[in-house]
Design a protein around this motif. Structure first.
Motif, PDB file in Angstrom:
ATOM      1  N   MET A  83      32.982  -8.055  88.488  1.00  0.00           N
ATOM      2  CA  MET A  83      31.853  -7.923  89.402  1.00  0.00           C
ATOM      3  C   MET A  83      31.603  -9.276  90.071  1.00  0.00           C
ATOM      4  O   MET A  83      31.258 -10.254  89.392  1.00  0.00           O
ATOM      5  N   ASN A  84      31.801  -9.314  91.360  1.00  0.00           N
ATOM      6  CA  ASN A  84      31.577 -10.532  92.145  1.00  0.00           C
ATOM      7  C   ASN A  84      30.430 -10.328  93.127  1.00  0.00           C
ATOM      8  O   ASN A  84      30.032  -9.202  93.401  1.00  0.00           O
ATOM      9  N   SER A  85      29.945 -11.421  93.644  1.00  0.00           N
ATOM     10  CA  SER A  85      28.864 -11.376  94.640  1.00  0.00           C
ATOM     11  C   SER A  85      27.726 -10.478  94.180  1.00  0.00           C
ATOM     12  O   SER A  85      27.231  -9.624  94.924  1.00  0.00           O
ATOM     13  N   LEU A  86      27.309 -10.672  92.957  1.00  0.00           N
ATOM     14  CA  LEU A  86      26.293  -9.815  92.370  1.00  0.00           C
ATOM     15  C   LEU A  86      24.965  -9.938  93.101  1.00  0.00           C
ATOM     16  O   LEU A  86      24.598 -11.024  93.593  1.00  0.00           O
ATOM     17  N   LYS A  87      24.259  -8.823  93.154  1.00  0.00           N
ATOM     18  CA  LYS A  87      22.972  -8.731  93.825  1.00  0.00           C
ATOM     19  C   LYS A  87      21.909  -8.289  92.825  1.00  0.00           C
ATOM     20  O   LYS A  87      22.244  -7.626  91.825  1.00  0.00           O
ATOM     21  N   PRO A  88      20.655  -8.597  93.083  1.00  0.00           N
ATOM     22  CA  PRO A  88      19.600  -8.138  92.170  1.00  0.00           C
ATOM     23  C   PRO A  88      19.619  -6.624  91.955  1.00  0.00           C
ATOM     24  O   PRO A  88      19.320  -6.153  90.852  1.00  0.00           O
ATOM     25  N   GLU A  89      20.013  -5.866  92.958  1.00  0.00           N
ATOM     26  CA  GLU A  89      20.059  -4.412  92.815  1.00  0.00           C
ATOM     27  C   GLU A  89      21.199  -3.933  91.923  1.00  0.00           C
ATOM     28  O   GLU A  89      21.288  -2.740  91.628  1.00  0.00           O
ATOM     29  N   ASP A  90      22.053  -4.836  91.488  1.00  0.00           N
ATOM     30  CA  ASP A  90      23.088  -4.475  90.508  1.00  0.00           C
ATOM     31  C   ASP A  90      22.554  -4.528  89.079  1.00  0.00           C
ATOM     32  O   ASP A  90      23.267  -4.144  88.143  1.00  0.00           O
ATOM     33  N   THR A  91      21.333  -4.982  88.917  1.00  0.00           N
ATOM     34  CA  THR A  91      20.731  -5.055  87.589  1.00  0.00           C
ATOM     35  C   THR A  91      20.624  -3.671  86.966  1.00  0.00           C
ATOM     36  O   THR A  91      20.053  -2.754  87.550  1.00  0.00           O
ATOM     37  N   ALA A  92      21.201  -3.523  85.781  1.00  0.00           N
ATOM     38  CA  ALA A  92      21.225  -2.222  85.100  1.00  0.00           C
ATOM     39  C   ALA A  92      21.921  -2.378  83.757  1.00  0.00           C
ATOM     40  O   ALA A  92      22.515  -3.428  83.472  1.00  0.00           O
ATOM     41  N   VAL A  93      21.849  -1.320  82.975  1.00  0.00           N
ATOM     42  CA  VAL A  93      22.712  -1.210  81.805  1.00  0.00           C
ATOM     43  C   VAL A  93      24.007  -0.538  82.264  1.00  0.00           C
ATOM     44  O   VAL A  93      23.962   0.515  82.913  1.00  0.00           O
ATOM     45  N   TYR A  94      25.123  -1.160  81.953  1.00  0.00           N
ATOM     46  CA  TYR A  94      26.426  -0.654  82.371  1.00  0.00           C
ATOM     47  C   TYR A  94      27.125   0.002  81.185  1.00  0.00           C
ATOM     48  O   TYR A  94      27.206  -0.573  80.093  1.00  0.00           O
ATOM     49  N   TYR A  95      27.645   1.196  81.434  1.00  0.00           N
ATOM     50  CA  TYR A  95      28.317   1.981  80.412  1.00  0.00           C
ATOM     51  C   TYR A  95      29.765   2.240  80.816  1.00  0.00           C
ATOM     52  O   TYR A  95      30.029   2.545  81.981  1.00  0.00           O
ATOM     53  N   CYS A  96      30.660   2.156  79.859  1.00  0.00           N
ATOM     54  CA  CYS A  96      32.004   2.642  80.129  1.00  0.00           C
ATOM     55  C   CYS A  96      32.154   4.017  79.490  1.00  0.00           C
ATOM     56  O   CYS A  96      31.459   4.353  78.532  1.00  0.00           O
ATOM     57  N   ALA A  97      33.043   4.798  80.069  1.00  0.00           N
ATOM     58  CA  ALA A  97      33.258   6.157  79.614  1.00  0.00           C
ATOM     59  C   ALA A  97      34.732   6.498  79.734  1.00  0.00           C
ATOM     60  O   ALA A  97      35.432   5.954  80.589  1.00  0.00           O
ATOM     61  N   ALA A  98      35.176   7.406  78.893  1.00  0.00           N
ATOM     62  CA  ALA A  98      36.570   7.847  78.917  1.00  0.00           C
ATOM     63  C   ALA A  98      36.608   9.370  78.869  1.00  0.00           C
ATOM     64  O   ALA A  98      35.824   9.999  78.147  1.00  0.00           O
ATOM     65  N   GLY A  99      37.523   9.943  79.642  1.00  0.00           N
ATOM     66  CA  GLY A  99      37.648  11.395  79.657  1.00  0.00           C
ATOM     67  C   GLY A  99      38.961  11.820  80.272  1.00  0.00           C
ATOM     68  O   GLY A  99      39.508  11.109  81.112  1.00  0.00           O
ATOM     69  N   ALA A 100      39.431  12.990  79.867  1.00  0.00           N
ATOM     70  CA  ALA A 100      40.669  13.541  80.421  1.00  0.00           C
ATOM     71  C   ALA A 100      40.324  14.277  81.706  1.00  0.00           C
ATOM     72  O   ALA A 100      40.424  15.505  81.798  1.00  0.00           O
ATOM     73  N   THR A 101      39.921  13.521  82.683  1.00  0.00           N
ATOM     74  CA  THR A 101      39.453  14.082  83.938  1.00  0.00           C
ATOM     75  C   THR A 101      40.070  13.349  85.119  1.00  0.00           C
ATOM     76  O   THR A 101      40.392  12.165  85.021  1.00  0.00           O
ATOM     77  N   LEU A 102      40.220  14.056  86.215  1.00  0.00           N
ATOM     78  CA  LEU A 102      40.645  13.419  87.450  1.00  0.00           C
ATOM     79  C   LEU A 102      39.464  13.269  88.420  1.00  0.00           C
ATOM     80  O   LEU A 102      39.562  12.571  89.414  1.00  0.00           O
ATOM     81  N   LYS A 103      38.360  13.924  88.088  1.00  0.00           N
ATOM     82  CA  LYS A 103      37.144  13.812  88.898  1.00  0.00           C
ATOM     83  C   LYS A 103      36.333  12.642  88.378  1.00  0.00           C
ATOM     84  O   LYS A 103      35.285  12.817  87.741  1.00  0.00           O
ATOM     85  N   ILE A 104      36.832  11.466  88.658  1.00  0.00           N
ATOM     86  CA  ILE A 104      36.310  10.276  87.985  1.00  0.00           C
ATOM     87  C   ILE A 104      34.925   9.875  88.476  1.00  0.00           C
ATOM     88  O   ILE A 104      34.266   9.064  87.828  1.00  0.00           O
ATOM     89  N   GLU A 105      34.486  10.426  89.611  1.00  0.00           N
ATOM     90  CA  GLU A 105      33.149  10.088  90.092  1.00  0.00           C
ATOM     91  C   GLU A 105      32.052  10.868  89.379  1.00  0.00           C
ATOM     92  O   GLU A 105      30.868  10.526  89.495  1.00  0.00           O
ATOM     93  N   SER A 106      32.432  11.902  88.657  1.00  0.00           N
ATOM     94  CA  SER A 106      31.452  12.769  88.013  1.00  0.00           C
ATOM     95  C   SER A 106      31.327  12.454  86.535  1.00  0.00           C
ATOM     96  O   SER A 106      32.314  12.458  85.806  1.00  0.00           O
ATOM     97  N   ASP A 107      30.110  12.239  86.067  1.00  0.00           N
ATOM     98  CA  ASP A 107      29.934  11.914  84.646  1.00  0.00           C
ATOM     99  C   ASP A 107      30.237  13.107  83.747  1.00  0.00           C
ATOM    100  O   ASP A 107      30.495  12.936  82.555  1.00  0.00           O
TER     101      ASP A 107
END
Length: 123
Positions: A83-107
Motif C-alpha cells: 500500500m503506497n500513497s496512503l490516505k486517511p480514507e484508507d484507515t480501516a481494519v484489513y482482512y485477508c481471505a481465501a476461497g476457491a472462487t474466481l469471483k474475487i471481488e465478492s466476499d
C-alpha cells in the motif's frame, strides 16, 4: 485447521506506505484465490484487492488502483498487499481471505478469513 494471519498493519502519515502480509496454513494455498477486504468504523466491509488462483489475475477497487499492489508467493503460503500513497480514507481494519472462487471481488466466495490488522493513516 485453516488459519490466515495478517500482519504489517500500523499507523502512518498520509503519503506513507505499508506492506500487509497474510500467512496461510492448513490449506493448499495455491488452490485458493486470495482477497483483501477492509472495514472502517461505521461502514460495511468492502473489497480492496484480489488475486485469482488460476492465472494470477488481479482486481482492485477503484479507490486503490495505482496505489496498492496485491501479490502472492505460493511457495511461502503467503499473500501480500503493498500500500503506497496512503490516505486517511484508507484507515480501516484489513482482512485477508481465501476461497476457491474466481469471483474475487465478492466476499461470498471466500471460505476462510483472518482476524484482521489495523491500518491508521493520519493527515
Amino acid at each position: 485447521q485453516v488459519q490466515l494471519v495478517e500482519s504489517g498493519g500500523g499507523s502512518v502519515q498520509a503519503g506513507g506506505s505499508l506492506r500487509l502480509s497474510c500467512a496461510a496454513s492448513g490449506l493448499t494455498f495455491r488452490s485458493y484465490s486470495m482477497g483483501w477486504f477492509r472495514q472502517a468504523p461505521g461502514k460495511e466491509r468492502e473489497f480492496v484487492a484480489g488475486i485469482r488462483y488460476i492465472g494470477n489475475n488481479v482486481a482492485y477497487t477503484d479507490s486503490v488502483k495505482g496505489r496498492f499492489t496485491i501479490s502472492r508467493d505460493n511457495a511461502k503460503n503467503s499473500g501480500y498487499l503493498q500500500m503506497n500513497s496512503l490516505k486517511p480514507e484508507d484507515t480501516a481494519v484489513y482482512y485477508c481471505a481465501a476461497g476457491a472462487t474466481l469471483k474475487i471481488e465478492s466476499d461470498s466466495g471466500y471460505t476462510y478469513w483472518g482476524h484482521g490488522t489495523q491500518v491508521t493513516v493520519s493527515s
